[in-house]
Motif scaffolding. Structure first.
Motif, PDB file in Angstrom:
ATOM      1  N   UNK A 121      75.821   3.047-116.073  1.00 42.25           N
ATOM      2  CA  UNK A 121      74.608   2.425-116.600  1.00 42.25           C
ATOM      3  C   UNK A 121      74.216   1.189-115.787  1.00 42.25           C
ATOM      4  N   UNK A 122      72.906   0.986-115.648  1.00 42.93           N
ATOM      5  CA  UNK A 122      72.389  -0.181-114.936  1.00 42.93           C
ATOM      6  C   UNK A 122      73.006  -0.317-113.549  1.00 42.93           C
ATOM      7  N   UNK A 123      72.981   0.774-112.809  1.00 37.87           N
ATOM      8  CA  UNK A 123      73.655   0.777-111.511  1.00 37.87           C
ATOM      9  C   UNK A 123      73.103  -0.261-110.556  1.00 37.87           C
ATOM     10  N   UNK A 170      67.043   3.148-116.810  1.00 38.73           N
ATOM     11  CA  UNK A 170      67.859   4.063-116.015  1.00 38.73           C
ATOM     12  C   UNK A 170      67.068   4.736-114.896  1.00 38.73           C
ATOM     13  N   UNK A 171      66.066   5.512-115.231  1.00 38.24           N
ATOM     14  CA  UNK A 171      65.300   6.222-114.208  1.00 38.24           C
ATOM     15  C   UNK A 171      64.513   5.259-113.313  1.00 38.24           C
ATOM     16  N   UNK A 172      63.939   4.180-113.840  1.00 37.92           N
ATOM     17  CA  UNK A 172      63.323   3.201-112.930  1.00 37.92           C
ATOM     18  C   UNK A 172      64.312   2.630-111.921  1.00 37.92           C
ATOM     19  N   UNK A 173      65.576   2.434-112.315  1.00 38.63           N
ATOM     20  CA  UNK A 173      66.586   1.974-111.358  1.00 38.63           C
ATOM     21  C   UNK A 173      66.714   2.926-110.181  1.00 38.63           C
ATOM     22  N   UNK A 180      66.130   3.115 -98.896  1.00 44.27           N
ATOM     23  CA  UNK A 180      66.014   1.974 -97.988  1.00 44.27           C
ATOM     24  C   UNK A 180      65.358   0.765 -98.644  1.00 44.27           C
ATOM     25  N   UNK A 181      65.287   0.760 -99.985  1.00 42.40           N
ATOM     26  CA  UNK A 181      64.747  -0.395-100.686  1.00 42.40           C
ATOM     27  C   UNK A 181      65.663  -1.597-100.481  1.00 42.40           C
ATOM     28  N   UNK A 182      65.082  -2.794-100.477  1.00 40.81           N
ATOM     29  CA  UNK A 182      65.889  -3.988-100.223  1.00 40.81           C
ATOM     30  C   UNK A 182      66.913  -4.217-101.323  1.00 40.81           C
ATOM     31  N   UNK A 183      66.647  -3.713-102.533  1.00 45.89           N
ATOM     32  CA  UNK A 183      67.568  -3.906-103.647  1.00 45.89           C
ATOM     33  C   UNK A 183      68.484  -2.703-103.860  1.00 45.89           C
ATOM     34  N   UNK A 184      68.514  -1.773-102.918  1.00 44.16           N
ATOM     35  CA  UNK A 184      69.308  -0.554-103.089  1.00 44.16           C
ATOM     36  C   UNK A 184      70.792  -0.868-103.234  1.00 44.16           C
ATOM     37  N   UNK A 185      71.457  -0.078-104.074  1.00 37.88           N
ATOM     38  CA  UNK A 185      72.897  -0.216-104.276  1.00 37.88           C
ATOM     39  C   UNK A 185      73.563   1.145-104.095  1.00 37.88           C
ATOM     40  N   UNK A 186      74.787   1.178-103.618  1.00 38.00           N
ATOM     41  CA  UNK A 186      75.505   2.455-103.507  1.00 38.00           C
ATOM     42  C   UNK A 186      75.626   3.180-104.841  1.00 38.00           C
ATOM     43  N   UNK A 187      75.791   2.425-105.925  1.00 36.67           N
ATOM     44  CA  UNK A 187      75.936   3.057-107.238  1.00 36.67           C
ATOM     45  C   UNK A 187      74.671   3.793-107.648  1.00 36.67           C
ATOM     46  N   UNK A 188      73.512   3.208-107.361  1.00 36.49           N
ATOM     47  CA  UNK A 188      72.259   3.886-107.685  1.00 36.49           C
ATOM     48  C   UNK A 188      72.048   5.106-106.798  1.00 36.49           C
ATOM     49  N   UNK A 224      55.646  -4.785-113.535  1.00 34.82           N
ATOM     50  CA  UNK A 224      56.161  -5.625-112.453  1.00 34.82           C
ATOM     51  C   UNK A 224      57.358  -5.021-111.750  1.00 34.82           C
ATOM     52  N   UNK A 225      57.832  -3.876-112.236  1.00 29.95           N
ATOM     53  CA  UNK A 225      58.908  -3.190-111.532  1.00 29.95           C
ATOM     54  C   UNK A 225      58.410  -1.939-110.830  1.00 29.95           C
ATOM     55  N   UNK A 226      57.605  -1.148-111.511  1.00 31.38           N
ATOM     56  CA  UNK A 226      57.205   0.143-110.931  1.00 31.38           C
ATOM     57  C   UNK A 226      55.693   0.361-111.007  1.00 31.38           C
ATOM     58  N   UNK A 227      54.913  -0.719-110.979  1.00 25.90           N
ATOM     59  CA  UNK A 227      53.466  -0.568-111.043  1.00 25.90           C
ATOM     60  C   UNK A 227      52.828  -0.099-109.755  1.00 25.90           C
ATOM     61  N   UNK A 228      53.482  -0.336-108.624  1.00 32.02           N
ATOM     62  CA  UNK A 228      52.936   0.062-107.336  1.00 32.02           C
ATOM     63  C   UNK A 228      52.900   1.587-107.211  1.00 32.02           C
ATOM     64  N   UNK A 229      51.895   2.154-106.548  1.00 29.26           N
ATOM     65  CA  UNK A 229      51.809   3.618-106.424  1.00 29.26           C
ATOM     66  C   UNK A 229      53.040   4.248-105.792  1.00 29.26           C
ATOM     67  N   UNK A 230      53.664   3.537-104.829  1.00 31.84           N
ATOM     68  CA  UNK A 230      54.855   4.112-104.207  1.00 31.84           C
ATOM     69  C   UNK A 230      56.046   4.170-105.160  1.00 31.84           C
TER      70      UNK A 230
END
Length: 451
Positions: A121-123, A170-173, A180-188, A224-230
């Motif tokens: 959870x919350x990876x 969860x799914x937004x994470x 290649x996102x700057x906040x990417x984590x191996x767990x996600x 503010x987390x997933x509002x951008x079209x990408x």
């Protein structure tokens, strides 16, 4: 944590429960009361209409002892099931059966549950960590979802409408913390590759969907987390995948929940995303950062449109968590700023007073938002308090103590490059879910509408 309770609302609170906004009555009721126990419950387009929503006595006990807490202690909040032990009750707290029994005793029609215990959870965050590891999908099914469904299926609860908010964040994470996102984590990355979240959520939806009195709302994060079209496009695809995995179909999704445990305002009243200041469009400002959305309701309506185009029911509703997005108090603007500087104009006009739009942990200056109510505006099933106000978002831990450390909960966080970053977090916060009196008192003081 609170002491053991019998599930009763304290006598000192009962007089104002009947007048609280928790009685969410809108329009003419289709029936005078709950259906007979022998009759299957009528499936409603909006379960909040005409409902008296369960008021959690454990939250009441916490809120009512704070100065001014009586003003809101009768409001309904969601019950969070965030680990297996919560189902039967842990550390002297009420379990799921106790909450349902208390709802029956209150003569409530609707109980709100938040399911929050996926493997890994919350990876995208280092603290707080969930109890299940990435390989514990079978445990999630057998020890978490199945017991919840078994309890909800008991005949004595057949007349309760159960609204289930399924696995916030969860799914937004898997959108913003992978690749290649700057906040990417191996767990996600691993959770996405394995399909762990999609399979867990799909199984939960399928099991809950077999109960005619359960209404499942999938989490769609916030603008503010997933509002951008990408971001919104991939999120739509992941939601669709989860809803058609492990036996689930889109018919098992009644609607969507936005802004869960977050602080985004419903509507920015004093500036628009298409404003132009001295030839510069507002969407180029540091705060907006090219996001087509600056507030929550337009985002939620937009996501709902994308999801219905992707195959979800055109009747799917949206609820918005308003537990902490009021932003009242002395710093709330009274109108648009007069500055000709783009960033100064936005910063002086915006109701959302966070230091940065992505800040989410125990925010300074936040206030209670709109009180829970059904059908508050077009396309919104309800304003709800998913996050019980006063419960901590988490604690930072220590970066040098060999323990999980969450920089976004650290009011003194220094990024690796040594520059300062204002997380907006209040100091002295306890761990996730524990009572944070200073934050609750701030929420009361800065409530909007005012108390």
């Amino acid at each position: 944590m609170t002491v053991p309770r019998r599930g009763r609302v304290p006598a000192r609170v009962r007089p104002f429960l009947s007048a609280a906004v928790s009685v969410l009555v809108v329009g003419v009721l289709a029936a005078a009361g709950p259906a007979n126990a022998t009759d299957p419950p009528h499936r409603l387009a909006n379960p909040y209409v005409g409902a008296q929503v369960y008021v959690n006595p454990e939250w009441v006990d916490r809120a009512v002892v704070e100065p001014g807490g009586d003003a809101v202690a009768g409001e309904p909040t969601a019950v969070w099931l965030d680990r297996i032990a919560r189902i039967e009750g842990a550390d002297g707290t009420m379990g799921l059966r106790a909450h349902l029994d208390a709802a029956v005793e209150q003569r409530a029609d609707l109980v709100q549950l938040t399911l929050y215990n996926l493997p890994a959870r919350d990876c995208g965050r280092r603290a707080p960590q969930g109890e299940l590891s990435i390989g514990d999908l079978a445990r999630y099914r057998a020890e978490f979802i199945d017991p919840i469904v078994e309890i909800l299926a008991a005949p004595q609860y057949a007349d309760l409408r159960i609204v289930a908010f399924v696995e916030p964040n969860s799914l937004p994470d898997l959108v913003v913390n992978t690749g290649n996102r700057y906040a990417a984590t191996p767990a996600c990355d691993e959770a996405l590759a394995r399909g762990t979240y999609q399979h867990g959520i799909g199984y939960a939806l399928a099991r809950l969907g077999a109960l005619s009195n359960v209404y499942s709302y999938l989490d769609i994060s916030h603008h503010a987390e997933v509002g951008w079209p990408e971001d919104s496009g991939p999120l739509t695809a992941l939601l669709s995948q989860a809803a058609t995995t492990a036996g689930s179909t889109v018919a098992d999704v009644h609607g969507f929940v936005a802004n869960t445990a977050n602080y985004s305002v419903l509507h920015e009243e004093y500036f628009r995303v298409d404003d132009v200041i001295n030839g510069q469009p507002v969407y180029q400002s540091k705060w907006v950062d090219w996001n087509p959305f600056i507030d929550e309701v337009p985002y939620a309506r937009h996501l709902r449109g994308l999801l219905t185009q992707a195959g979800f029911s055109p009747d799917a509703g949206v609820v918005v968590d308003t537990s902490r997005n009021g932003w009242g108090g002395p710093n709330r603007p009274a109108g648009p700023a007069s500055s000709g500087n783009l960033n100064s104009y936005v910063d002086g006009s915006r109701i959302d007073r966070r230091a940065a739009i992505g800040n989410w942990c125990n925010q300074r200056g936040a206030g209670l938002g709109q009180r829970p109510v059904a059908e508050p505006e077009l396309g919104i099933d309800a304003y709800v308090w998913v996050k019980p106000p006063g419960e901590s978002d988490g604690t930072s831990g220590s970066p040098n103590a060999g323990q999980p450390y969450e920089p976004m909960c650290d009011p003194y966080y220094l990024p690796p490059r040594g520059s300062t970053y204002d997380t907006g977090a209040m100091p002295g916060a306890p761990p996730l879910g524990e009572w944070f009196p200073a934050h609750f008192r701030q929420l009361l003081a800065n409530a909007w509408p005012p108390l």
